[in-house]
Every structure is written in structure tokens, then in C-alpha cells.
Design an enzyme around this catalytic site. Structure first.
Site: not given
Length: 413
Positions: A162, A302, A313, A334, A339, A399
Site C-alpha cells: 500500500c 494513511h 500513525e 479512504k 483502499h 505490508f
């Protein structure tokens, strides 16, 4: 000597719009692109999650059929967004050997791969399409954009989950600074709303399961957030050196002033809860921009709406900005688009650039009961930004422990 890198063209397709204008208008209006999935395979596989944020305009309806049939959906989205961005940039006249492509995907041609596997099992090897590998390979979008636009400087692909498309923007910045190109087509695409990905993400408890209320399922920063929503689409930025852009009289949206890329080395799927890696990426982007944290006026977070990701975050942002983080307008977009995985950082970069241009931070929808442990300045309504020079950051984490941050500024000649 450091060159100024500017943004001259934008293109996007997502669940809330088939082009940039529609995306921006619906984002500011608080539209949710998440819907229940109307596919037979949802019931066939008894999926625990029955909704996603599918793109509102299907790419095969935009592209000529002979072109579309040779591309996986992810590459189709990439080409649609790139064509819009290229036209928006005024179709720059550039030496093909000075035009590059920096593109990204998190998963690539998953539909092509799994459809081909079904064909092999059910009909045998002679029925597998000869274009299967060129369609499924992760560099298919970059390669096809290079072919379509005649970009001969380079055509590179980033696959960092991502964080992918912000990393592609970081690569474009570096290539332009190094003098490898005058113009770069940068961005990312993803089309992975498939039974296998929905089942897998659901098994790891990463997806929201609000099947009874899809439109409100993505709830960044909310006390009752329970996972992200799968989205799809693409976004493209045309990046140029200021010298090249001004020489051709291009309209300039804003300036890419710095990027930062780091790794957590913590866990293959989980964020480092301390936020140290993400904080280093923010600091690196600001250092490259020659800016101090106090100069940042907006953050596109994010913010995936997962129980563990959002607090990590916040920890990263507080480490960089201190108590001032509670004063900076933050957007978690998002919640509207879903996403986009490998395409998410590119479309959020576009939202960041337009926020600076229009002096407004987009709303974070579905934020009814904000988690007191994440006291960021987010709002369900658009937030005005101050007059004067604007500096914003766009965060993407993925990831594998990938952290990527892009810093944009309002353009001043």
C-alpha cells in the site's frame, strides 16, 4: 543544484468518480463509494465480506475494445488515468528519451492470473490465452504506459504493497533530480476486488464486516473502526522539472518538494506500534523539502480504519509534530474511496495537491465518535486552510513495513 519539481497534470478513477473533477467534487461533498457487491461469486463462495468500493466508471467502457482486451483491469485503470493526466498537462511535447514512467501496483493482474488458472483446470492448456503473462505481470501497467506514450527514458515499477504509488512518486522525484528525464508519468493502479483477496484479508481480520451498512463501513479514527474497505482504480501525476514546464507555458498545480521512504523491519503485516519508521519517513520528506515540521499546514493520512494502524500513525505524527499535531487539519480520504492498495497513495497525493490549490482539507466521512486515543484534527466537514504558502504531506504505509511520504507545496514562481 536541486531542481524544482512541479505537477502539471492529474488523472484519476475511483469509486467516487471517473475523473479528477468528479472525484474531487464528490470527496468534498462527503460521498461514499462503498456498495454491496452485485456479483454471483459473493454467494458462491459465501464470503464473509460482501461489499467494496468498486470504481464508478469501468475502464473497458472508456478504452477501445482491442486495447482493453489485452490489458488486465489494473492496467486498464492505469491507462485511463494516464490519458486524462496527459491531456490535462497539455499533451507535453517532449523528446521520448526524456520521458519516463514510474508506476506502481501492490498486487498486479490478479484477475488475469486466477481466470487463467480456472481456464487451465476446466478447459486445458490450449485454451489459456497467450497474453496471460504479459497481462498479469506487475510491470504491465508501466510497460503499456511506456508503449502508449512513447516513453523511452525508463519504465519502472514499484511493488511495495500500500506504499507503492507514493514510492513511485519518490522514484520520479529522484529521476527528475538526477536528470534522467524532463517529464515523468507517475502513479499507481489496482483492481483486486476478487474472492481470493476478500477472503484472505477477511481471514486476517483486516476488513470491515459491516455488511449491513457498507457506506459507513470505513471509519478512520473512530472508536468503533473495525477494518478497511477494498477499493480499486488508479491515479496519475505528470511531474516535470520547473524549467521544462515553464518553457512550454504549462499550468502548474503545485510543487513536489520532498519524499521519504523507510522500512519498519518489524512485522510482515503489522505496523510498528511506536510509529518510528513512519516518523522517519515524514522527517526525511521534510528534510528533502528543506522544511520544518512547523511549516506543515495539512496532512492526508494513511488512516485505513484498522484498530492497530490508525493509532500507530498517530504515534508517528505526534513524534514529528509534537502537540502541534492536534492543530493541523487532517483528512482520511479512504473513508470515501475505499483502499486502493497500490494505487492509494497516488490518488491521495492528488487530493493533497487539490487541497493546497483550493485551500480546503477534505472531510473524513463516517467520523461520528472519534477515538480519544487519536485526537487528530479531523472533521466530517471540509476544513478551510490558511492563506499564504501551503505545505502538506501525504502518508502511505504497506505490508512488509514499507513507509512512504510525499511533501507537496503550493506553487510560487
Amino acid at each position: 543544484m536541486t531542481k524544482r519539481i512541479v505537477v502539471t497534470g492529474l488523472g484519476a478513477s475511483s469509486a467516487i468518480g471517473g475523473d479528477v473533477e468528479e472525484n474531487w467534487r464528490n470527496l468534498l461533498a462527503g460521498v461514499s463509494g462503498t456498495r454491496s457487491l452485485d456479483h454471483d461469486w459473493v454467494a458462491t463462495y459465501d464470503l464473509p465480506v460482501t461489499f467494496a468500493a468498486e470504481a464508478s466508471v469501468r475502464p473497458e467502457t472508456v478504452l477501445d475494445r482491442p486495447i482493453a482486451k489485452r490489458l488486465d483491469k489494473s492496467a486498464q485503470f492505469a491507462l485511463v488515468a494516464a490519458q486524462e493526466a496527459w491531456k490535462d498537462a497539455g499533451e507535453p511535447q517532449v523528446d521520448p528519451e526524456r520521458l519516463g514512467v514510474d508506476f506502481a501496483t501492490g498486487i498486479g493482474g490478479v484477475w488475469t492470473l486466477l481466470d487463467a488458472w480456472d481456464t487451465l483446470r476446466e478447459k486445458g492448456p490450449r485454451r489459456v490465452m497467450p497474453m496471460t503473462v504479459p497481462m498479469l505481470m506487475p510491470n504491465a501497467a508501466a510497460g503499456n504506459l511506456s508503449l502508449h506514450f512513447g516513453a523511452r527514458a525508463f519504465a519502472r515499477t514499484v511493488a511495495s504493497a500500500c506504499a507503492s504509488s507514493v514510492e513511485s512518486i519518490a522514484s520520479a522525484y529522484e529521476h527528475l533530480q538526477a536528470g534522467n528525464a524532463d517529464v515523468v508519468i507517475a502513479g499507481g493502479a489496482e483492481s483486486a476486488i476478487h474472492p481470493i483477496t476478500l477472503a484472505s484479508f477477511s481471514s486476517m481480520q483486516a476488513l470491515s464486516r459491516r455488511n449491513d451498512s457498507p457506506e459507513t463501513a470505513s471509519r478512520p479514527f473512530s472508536v468503533d473502526r473495525d477494518g478497511f474497505v477494498m477499493g480499486e482504480g488508479a491515479a496519475v501525476l505528470i511531474l516535470e522539472t520547473e524549467e521544462h514546464a515553464t518553457a512550454r507555458g504549462a499550468r502548474i498545480y503545485g510543487e513536489l518538494v520532498g519524499t521519504g521512504v523507510t522500512a519498519d523491519a518489524y512485522h510482515i503485516t503489522a505496523n510498528d506500534p511506536s510509529g518510528q519508521g513512519a516518523a522517519r519517513a515524514v522527517r526525511a520528506a521534510l528534510a528533502q523539502a528543506g522544511a520544518e515540521p512547523d511549516e506543515v499546514t495539512h496532512i492526508n493520512a494513511h488512516a485505513t480504519s484498522t484498530p492497530v494502524g490508525d493509532p500507530a500513525e498517530y504515534a508517528a505524527l505526534r513524534a514529528v509534530f509534537g502537540e502541534r499535531v492536534h492543530e493541523i487539519p487532517v483528512s482520511a480520504t479512504k473513508a470515501s474511496t475505499g483502499h486502493l492498495l497500490g494505487g492509494t497513495g497516488a490518488i491521495e497525493s492528488i487530493f493533497t495537491i487539490l487541497a493546497l490549490r483550493d485551500r480546503v482539507a477534505p472531510p473524513t466521512i463516517n467520523l461520528v465518535d472519534q477515538d480519544p486515543e487519536i485526537p487528530l484534527r479531523a472533521s466530517s466537514e471540509p476544513q478551510p486552510l490558511a492563506e499564504g504558502r501551503q505545505l502538506a504531506i501525504c502518508n502511505s504505509f504497506g505490508f512488509g513495513g514499507h513507509n512512504a511520504v510525499a511533501a507537496f507545496a503550493s506553487y510560487e514562481s
